[in-house]
Motif scaffolding. Sequence first.
Motif, mmCIF file in Angstrom:
data_model
loop_
_atom_site.group_PDB
_atom_site.id
_atom_site.type_symbol
_atom_site.label_atom_id
_atom_site.label_comp_id
_atom_site.label_asym_id
_atom_site.label_seq_id
_atom_site.Cartn_x
_atom_site.Cartn_y
_atom_site.Cartn_z
ATOM 1 N N ARG A 20 0.816 -1.217 0.000
ATOM 2 C CA ARG A 20 0.000 0.000 0.000
ATOM 3 C C ARG A 20 0.852 1.271 0.000
ATOM 4 O O ARG A 20 0.350 2.358 0.279
ATOM 5 C CB ARG A 20 -0.921 0.003 1.218
ATOM 6 N N GLY A 22 1.827 2.742 -2.523
ATOM 7 C CA GLY A 22 1.403 3.558 -3.638
ATOM 8 C C GLY A 22 0.258 4.494 -3.314
ATOM 9 O O GLY A 22 -0.171 5.270 -4.183
ATOM 10 N N HIS A 165 -1.051 2.147 -8.394
ATOM 11 C CA HIS A 165 -1.862 1.428 -7.408
ATOM 12 C C HIS A 165 -3.322 1.532 -7.832
ATOM 13 O O HIS A 165 -3.810 2.622 -8.135
ATOM 14 C CB HIS A 165 -1.672 2.034 -6.017
ATOM 15 N N ALA A 173 -6.518 -4.793 -3.654
ATOM 16 C CA ALA A 173 -5.824 -3.790 -4.457
ATOM 17 C C ALA A 173 -4.628 -4.421 -5.151
ATOM 18 O O ALA A 173 -4.021 -5.379 -4.654
ATOM 19 C CB ALA A 173 -5.379 -2.615 -3.596
ATOM 20 N N SER A 175 -0.883 -3.425 -6.984
ATOM 21 C CA SER A 175 0.166 -2.422 -7.157
ATOM 22 C C SER A 175 1.258 -2.993 -8.051
ATOM 23 O O SER A 175 1.652 -4.156 -7.892
ATOM 24 C CB SER A 175 0.770 -2.016 -5.809
#
Length: 298
Positions: A20, A22, A165, A173, A175
């Motif tokens: 995370r 990004g 991202h 998510a 990335s």
Amino acid sequence: MALITMLLASPASALDLGPRDGVPPPAGISGVSIEYSDRRFDGSLDINGLSLGATLDREAVNLRWGQSLRLAGRPAYFYGELPLVEYAADGAVTDTFDIDPGSGPGDLALAMAIWPYADRDASRYVGVAGYLLLPTGEYEAHRTFGANLNPGNNRVAGILQTGIHQGLGQGVALSVAADVMVFEDNDRYIGARLDQTFQPAAPGRLEVRPYYTGQASLSWQPMPGMTLASSYYIDRGGESRVDGGDWESAVNRERYGLLAQVALSRQWMVSASYKRPINRGPDFGLEEAAQLRLIHWF
């Protein structure tokens, strides 16, 4: 809001992002962290035609301060990090030669990231970052026989990185990122060279070609404040030579990583990660790496 992880190796380095990293934090937030990392290298070192087994352990405590801000109206983040490093070496190479692992402060890392595109509603971000490694660490040329066992690298290095991202919904998510690292020459390096008396040769000039890393991570937040992730890395390049010899030691490696991150409160966060190469060969190289980090936001 995870702090960027700097994972250093010798003679080339990989810059690994958290799943995370990004996502830019809101402007005006400061962060401090302390991280314990342990990286183990093993395999065979080729020294003057002799194949000698070696095991190297690099332990470090990394201290970091960072600040989020806005530049030209875009979200940005700056940090400085100083590692405290200790090496330990074992194996046939230490039985044959007088190896002296070093310990002490490492090279200071400075970084600046900016997000030209940031859409929080769509959970989509595009960022670019520049990193500078300054030769502030403890360094002695005699500790570079076979491999660099100094906390510092006695050279300036720079990294340019870009990443995307994208939130996929349901707390998932994706990335992806890529970076290139370039190195100043180091004029006090021995490497795997012996003199006429079969002792470590006099220091020479180390040259390293650009080093490339591509990475992708898939993360999942099963509940607020908790992140689980898996990552895949591709490392290439970084060929090196000493005193104009043949280019060698190119990195051609894939790795995987696992991460768990938990928010203890609105201000405190803890994360743990583990990384390991996929195509591990007999040559001397990274065997595994683990990190534990405590972060405080204010």
